[in-house]
Design an enzyme around this catalytic site. Structure first.
Site, PDB file in Angstrom:
ATOM      1  N   GLY A 705      -5.285   7.585  -4.089  1.00  0.00           N
ATOM      2  CA  GLY A 705      -5.235   8.353  -3.850  1.00  0.00           C
ATOM      3  C   GLY A 705      -5.471   9.325  -2.205  1.00  0.00           C
ATOM      4  O   GLY A 705      -5.047  10.306  -2.006  1.00  0.00           O
ATOM      5  N   GLU A 741     -10.194   2.869  -5.554  1.00  0.00           N
ATOM      6  CA  GLU A 741      -9.065   1.624  -5.722  1.00  0.00           C
ATOM      7  C   GLU A 741      -8.399   2.025  -4.815  1.00  0.00           C
ATOM      8  O   GLU A 741      -6.560   2.480  -5.141  1.00  0.00           O
ATOM      9  CB  GLU A 741      -8.855   0.532  -6.544  1.00  0.00           C
ATOM     10  CG  GLU A 741      -8.016   1.970  -7.381  1.00  0.00           C
ATOM     11  CD  GLU A 741      -7.503   2.022  -9.237  1.00  0.00           C
ATOM     12  OE1 GLU A 741      -8.142   0.930  -9.367  1.00  0.00           O
ATOM     13  OE2 GLU A 741      -6.448   2.564  -9.892  1.00  0.00           O
ATOM     14  N   GLY A 743      -5.102   2.477  -1.801  1.00  0.00           N
ATOM     15  CA  GLY A 743      -3.366   1.456  -0.841  1.00  0.00           C
ATOM     16  C   GLY A 743      -3.186   1.801   0.051  1.00  0.00           C
ATOM     17  O   GLY A 743      -3.777   1.942   1.415  1.00  0.00           O
ATOM     18  N   ARG A 744      -2.576   3.255   0.158  1.00  0.00           N
ATOM     19  CA  ARG A 744      -1.941   3.500   0.952  1.00  0.00           C
ATOM     20  C   ARG A 744      -3.158   3.949   1.939  1.00  0.00           C
ATOM     21  O   ARG A 744      -2.642   3.832   3.465  1.00  0.00           O
ATOM     22  CB  ARG A 744      -1.529   4.952   0.513  1.00  0.00           C
ATOM     23  CG  ARG A 744      -0.710   5.638   1.474  1.00  0.00           C
ATOM     24  CD  ARG A 744      -0.546   6.740   0.966  1.00  0.00           C
ATOM     25  NE  ARG A 744       0.560   7.801   2.994  1.00  0.00           N
ATOM     26  CZ  ARG A 744       1.150   7.532   3.298  1.00  0.00           C
ATOM     27  NH1 ARG A 744       1.783   6.051   3.122  1.00  0.00           N
ATOM     28  NH2 ARG A 744       1.676   8.088   4.163  1.00  0.00           N
ATOM     29  N   ARG A 780      10.237   5.983   1.252  1.00  0.00           N
ATOM     30  CA  ARG A 780      10.330   7.395   0.406  1.00  0.00           C
ATOM     31  C   ARG A 780      10.093   9.211   1.115  1.00  0.00           C
ATOM     32  O   ARG A 780      10.030   9.120   0.164  1.00  0.00           O
ATOM     33  CB  ARG A 780       8.146   6.639   1.127  1.00  0.00           C
ATOM     34  CG  ARG A 780       7.432   5.991   1.037  1.00  0.00           C
ATOM     35  CD  ARG A 780       6.579   6.083   1.769  1.00  0.00           C
ATOM     36  NE  ARG A 780       5.215   7.245   0.805  1.00  0.00           N
ATOM     37  CZ  ARG A 780       4.840   7.962   1.541  1.00  0.00           C
ATOM     38  NH1 ARG A 780       4.724   7.719   3.193  1.00  0.00           N
ATOM     39  NH2 ARG A 780       3.903   8.822   1.521  1.00  0.00           N
ATOM     40  N   TYR A 784      10.321  10.947  -2.240  1.00  0.00           N
ATOM     41  CA  TYR A 784       9.581  11.646  -2.677  1.00  0.00           C
ATOM     42  C   TYR A 784       9.186  13.068  -1.457  1.00  0.00           C
ATOM     43  O   TYR A 784       8.908  14.070  -1.921  1.00  0.00           O
ATOM     44  CB  TYR A 784       8.385  11.095  -2.191  1.00  0.00           C
ATOM     45  CG  TYR A 784       7.614   9.983  -2.700  1.00  0.00           C
ATOM     46  CD1 TYR A 784       7.397   9.585  -4.354  1.00  0.00           C
ATOM     47  CD2 TYR A 784       7.205   8.847  -1.973  1.00  0.00           C
ATOM     48  CE1 TYR A 784       7.163   8.530  -4.688  1.00  0.00           C
ATOM     49  CE2 TYR A 784       6.231   7.901  -3.103  1.00  0.00           C
ATOM     50  CZ  TYR A 784       6.253   7.465  -4.078  1.00  0.00           C
ATOM     51  OH  TYR A 784       5.739   7.191  -4.868  1.00  0.00           O
ATOM     52  N   CYS A 811      25.453   3.424   1.527  1.00  0.00           N
ATOM     53  CA  CYS A 811      26.304   4.878   1.479  1.00  0.00           C
ATOM     54  C   CYS A 811      25.946   5.937   0.154  1.00  0.00           C
ATOM     55  O   CYS A 811      26.329   6.112  -1.193  1.00  0.00           O
ATOM     56  CB  CYS A 811      27.866   4.272   1.214  1.00  0.00           C
ATOM     57  SG  CYS A 811      28.501   2.931   1.923  1.00  0.00           S
ATOM     58  N   GLU A 812      24.682   6.930   0.762  1.00  0.00           N
ATOM     59  CA  GLU A 812      23.940   7.592  -0.155  1.00  0.00           C
ATOM     60  C   GLU A 812      24.076   9.119   0.607  1.00  0.00           C
ATOM     61  O   GLU A 812      23.299   8.286   1.620  1.00  0.00           O
ATOM     62  CB  GLU A 812      23.082   7.272  -0.336  1.00  0.00           C
ATOM     63  CG  GLU A 812      22.531   6.085  -1.650  1.00  0.00           C
ATOM     64  CD  GLU A 812      23.526   6.614  -3.123  1.00  0.00           C
ATOM     65  OE1 GLU A 812      23.553   8.262  -3.482  1.00  0.00           O
ATOM     66  OE2 GLU A 812      24.001   5.528  -3.503  1.00  0.00           O
ATOM     67  N   TYR A 840       3.791   1.219   1.057  1.00  0.00           N
ATOM     68  CA  TYR A 840       5.024   1.216   0.501  1.00  0.00           C
ATOM     69  C   TYR A 840       6.825   1.715   0.980  1.00  0.00           C
ATOM     70  O   TYR A 840       7.029   2.398   1.145  1.00  0.00           O
ATOM     71  CB  TYR A 840       4.662   2.867  -0.649  1.00  0.00           C
ATOM     72  CG  TYR A 840       3.516   3.228  -1.428  1.00  0.00           C
ATOM     73  CD1 TYR A 840       3.486   1.704  -2.818  1.00  0.00           C
ATOM     74  CD2 TYR A 840       2.775   3.240  -0.837  1.00  0.00           C
ATOM     75  CE1 TYR A 840       2.573   2.245  -3.137  1.00  0.00           C
ATOM     76  CE2 TYR A 840       1.969   3.480  -1.339  1.00  0.00           C
ATOM     77  CZ  TYR A 840       1.979   2.945  -3.194  1.00  0.00           C
ATOM     78  OH  TYR A 840       0.539   2.751  -3.676  1.00  0.00           O
TER      79      TYR A 840
END
Ligand code: ADP
Ligand code: ASP
Ligand code: MG
Length: 860
Positions: A705, A741, A743-744, A780, A784, A811-812, A840
């Site tokens: 995090g 641990e 990631g980002r 993302r 988010y 198409c959204e 991500y």
């Protein structure tokens, strides 16, 4: 330097107002002198309006309540010595004019007992703060001393109590050329008092606490000044009180209405009554910092920059009292509200917010407007009790979001509403002018809530901090010791290569391995952490896995496919397997392969106990709360599906013992995007104390995090502070290894997404920039509300003349990569670069609309 030529009578006026801290030191007075000279050199007449020395009004207020004359005179002596010290430092002659003011204060304090304590006497005593400071200033500046009471006249309003008339009086001012001409006769630089005026009978009255701003504004209106400048101890109006929210942004420009709303709802930097007089004559108001005059401030005026709606500020008022009134079928009774409000009028109390239901009307009283005393409130409650049931709820705080067009922003307030949902919200009110939305909560929770709510507004984009025409830097970026300069992102030096790559095919992810390695080394340098695992769900590209393996990282996997990827790319790297709600077969296969499996529910032990017999396992717990910039990235707390609740811990351990499984690893991970270095030591301490209850434990895994600054003004995570914080806990619990641990943090900045401009379109006031990447390439922003920096790589460095909504081809309606970005005017075929796309990004890409998956490429 030669003396400037005398000014014509028609020369414009500039009003400069200096608050308490701005008039308390020699250095600030020198700044005042320079500023007055600079305005004079612009060809303007200058009127300097001053507050009392800081703290002086409080001292005088205290003296008014003091009954004992000896005590009063002791305070007088301290007032004398404080002003004498400043006068000496300013090099003034000992017998200067301010001494006369001091004598008149002395006379008041020793006056006949009959006058003492009465409201006119209190007003006269408290006026001396400003009388003294302005007299000192006149001497130092060589300016003409003007008695504000000769110019500013208070008007008693109907229904105002005497207290309000004397201590928080109302002025009515319109431009008056005759007054301006008369003042012009007095000189070119004048100095006068804030805070004081006179009433119809000629007695001294006060304008309410903080009222010097209002004096300056009335002088500005009267003189139809070129502008009023409020000089204070912050660079301007910020999106929240910067002393409470260090991340608050400077508001560069505001129109009168928005500024008024921010001032009324609690921003002490401007007195709420000081904008009204300036509106009609359209006198602009600036706010600036006396200590750092070179900093840009806030400009308030009639025109505001055109921009999409945004929350501009989050204000707070404490000392709010709610009066809840219950009566059956109240709406059916004609005149019920008239009866109720008549009682408020009778007690001289003004109502601010109102909420109503079939059987209940709740209103708020604001202590600043009402000079509330508990007697007035008790008398009101007694009178109301005759017509309805009354409940007084206090003390409360009103937290207000201010911005033009609030209603069109409701969809961006999801996170903020979720946060407020966990508090007792007594009243919600949306203003009928569509400028504010207010939540009344218990006063005790408000201070802690404010920075959290501000962060949520920033992250959801409800507060559009990246629109540089509206928002300036954060307070901490302006005032905190300058952080080490951030190195330029790697891609700036690789532009030509990136444009070549984009020419081959887009959308295209590029990963820069040297950046991954640099991040990995920065983490490995933290002495407190014994083992690092890369959470490979962020980006399982084999080149990244082997690069991180080479840097000594293990791999944290959450699904069988990830285990396969880890084994293929880095067979010798230690692995963790931490699935969530996975089927039995996943656990069976991983255990067979000898992986260290972490559980976060009772179910696997209860239902598939045999699998875990004689195995070493890990346990992920939920410490009861989550962190992060969005509800969907919080992985702790009851709203999240992760982690074993602590209430089940004893049962889990008992089951494990029965089965013969040994819990060797205790794990928690509370969320992502955290920039506060104190977060992990906190988690570590909690896990360590839990860990002492588990005899078989070897290691604590405090998760990842680790955040990266996403917006201008955010400070990067302080790794040295993190290491120091972890080290402290480690000394207390040396028996456990410490694992993390991330990631980002390791891969986000190393990756960029290149896309090509497809089409441009304007619709109403909005300009859309279409690109060939979309939510299928980078999810993302849609998932988010994550914010990614976006630049036009083809036109890097060109002026940012357009304001774009950057959208993809899916198409959204949610297929938006960035809102309201100021960028160069683009053309079809331009290459757009999206930053921080290494985590991500490709990992979450889909084949939605059958548009295919993006290309990935690695730069060595
Ligand atoms: P002065 O004595 O110069 O009149 P004040 O103390 O009255 O100064 O006002 C300045 C203070 O207002 C700041 O130091 C800050 O603590 C407070 N403040 C509250 N809300 C805001 C805001 N939104 N923006 C800037 N300052 C604010
Ligand atoms: N001196 C007054 C006060 O402290 C007015 C002001 O400073 O604005 O409230
Ligand atoms: Mg003030």
């Amino acid at each position: 330097m030669s003396e400037p030529l005398p000014l014509p009578v028609s020369a414009p006026w500039i009003v400069l107002k200096f608050g308490g801290t701005s008039v308390s030191t020699t250095a600030r007075w020198k700044t005042i002198r320079d500023l007055a000279a600079a305005r004079r050199a612009e060809g303007a007449r200058v009127l300097v309006v001053v507050s009392a020395l800081s703290g002086m009004t409080d001292t005088l207020k205290g003296v008014c309540a003091e009954l004992d004359v000896t005590q009063r005179l002791a305070v007088w002596a301290r007032i004398e010595s404080r002003h004498a010290a400043l006068a000496a430092a300013l090099g003034l002659a000992p017998e200067a004019a301010w001494r006369t003011q001091l004598q008149s204060l002395h006379a008041l304090l020793t006056q006949a007992a009959s006058a003492q304590g009465a409201l006119p006497w209190q007003a006269a005593v408290m006026a001396h703060g400003e009388l003294l400071s302005s007299a000192l200033g006149a001497d130092f500046l060589g300016a003409h001393w003007l008695d504000a009471r000769g110019v500013l006249h208070a008007h008693a309003q109907p229904n105002q109590s005497e207290r309000v008339q004397r201590l928080s009086a109302t002025l009515e001012t319109a431009p008056d050329a005759a007054v301006a001409a008369a003042l012009a006769q007095r000189g070119e630089v004048l100095i006068t008092q804030g805070f004081i005026a006179r009433d119809a009978a000629g007695a001294t009255v006060l304008l309410g606490r903080g009222g010097s701003d209002t004096s300056a504004a009335h002088f500005g209106a009267l003189l139809r000044a070129a502008r009023v400048e409020i000089w204070t101890d912050v660079a301007g109006m910020f999106s929240a009180n910067p002393r409470q929210v260090a991340d608050a942004r400077l508001l560069r420009q505001l129109d009168y209405e928005e500024a008024q709303e921010i001032a009324t709802t609690g921003a002490k930097v401007l007195h709420p009554r000081c904008l009204a007089p300036l509106r009609a004559p359209r006198v602009p108001l600036w706010i600036k910092d006396t200590e750092r005059p070179a900093l840009d401030g806030t400009v308030i005026g009639a025109e505001a920059v055109s921009a999409s709606p945004s929350v501009k500020a989050l204000s707070m008022r404490k000392g709010i009292t709610l009066v809840a009134m219950e009566s059956i079928g109240m709406w059916q009774q004609v005149g019920f509200l008239a009866d109720v409000f008549a009682q408020f009028k009778r007690h001289g109390l003004s109502v601010d917010l109102i909420g109503s239901a079939e059987t209940n009307v709740t209103v708020s009283l604001d202590s600043t407007e009402n000079l509330l005393d508990s007697d007035a409130l008790a008398a009101l409650a007694a009178d109301l009790a005759r017509v309805c049931r009354v409940k007084v709820i206090a003390p409360c705080a009103a937290i207000t979001l201010v911005g033009r067009g609030m209603r069109s922003m409701l969809h961006r307030l999801e996170g903020l509403l979720a946060e407020l949902g966990s508090q007792r919200v007594h009243l919600i009110s949306q203003s009928s002018n569509n400028l504010n939305l207010t939540f009344v909560v218990d006063e005790a929770v408000a201070d802690a809530l404010l920075p959290r709510l501000h962060a949520l507004l920033l992250h959801s984009g409800a507060l559009r901090a990246d629109d540089v025409a509206l928002f300036g830097p954060s307070w901490q970026a302006l005032y905190a010791p300058a952080p080490a300069a951030q190195p330029a992102p790697w891609w700036r030096g690789a532009r030509a290569r990136l444009l070549d790559a984009a020419a081959r095919a887009t959308p295209r992810y590029i990963y820069h391995l040297p950046t991954v390695r640099a991040r990995a080394r920065a983490l490995r340098a933290l002495g407190a952490v014994d083992r690092w695992h890369y959470a490979l769900k962020a980006n399982p590209h084999p080149a990244l896995l082997s690069a991180l393996d080479a840097e000594g990282f293990g791999l944290e996997c959450v699904a069988p496919g990830e285990l396969d990827a880890a084994r293929a790319a880095a067979p010798r790297a230690p692995r963790l397997f931490t699935p969530n709600f996975a089927p039995r077969a996943d656990y069976a296969a991983a255990l067979d392969a000898g992986e260290l499996v972490t559980l976060d529910a009772l179910h696997p032990l209860q239902q598939w106990g045999a699998l875990f017999a004689a195995r070493e396992i890990g346990l992920r717990v939920d410490l009861g709360s989550g962190v992060g910039h969005h509800e969907k990235v919080r992985t702790g707390g009851s709203a999240s599906k992760f982690g074993l609740p602590l209430t089940d811990l004893a049962e889990f351990l008992a089951l494990a013992r029965r089965i013969g499984a040994r819990v060797v690893l205790l794990h928690a991970h509370l969320g992502s995007g955290v920039l506060d270095a104190t977060h992990w030591p906190g988690v570590y301490a909690q896990l360590a104390s839990l860990g002492e209850r588990i005899g078989t434990l070897r290691a604590l895994n405090i998760g990842g995090g680790l955040g990266l600054p996403q917006r201008a003004g955010e400070q990067p995570l302080d790794l040295a502070a993190l290491d120091a914080g972890l080290g402290e806990i480690k000394r207390a619990y040396p028996q456990f290894e410490l694992w993390m641990e991330p990631g980002r943090f390791l891969v986000a900045e190393a990756g960029v997404l290149l896309a090509r401009v497809t089409q441009l379109k304007s619709k109403d006031a909005r300009a859309y920039l279409g690109v060939d990447a979309g939510m299928h390439t980078l999810l993302r922003p849609a998932l988010y509300g994550a914010r990614h920096g976006i630049v036009n790589l083809t036109r890097l460095g060109a002026p940012a003349d357009a304001l774009y909504q950057i959208v993809g081809p899916i198409c959204e309606s949610g297929d938006v990569l960035g809102n309201d970005r100021r960028m160069p005017v683009a053309q079809e075929g331009d290459v757009v670069l999206i930053e921080h796309a290494g985590a991500y990004g490709a990992a979450m890409a889909s084949n939605y609309n059958l548009r295919g998956l993006p290309v990935e490429e690695v730069f060595e």
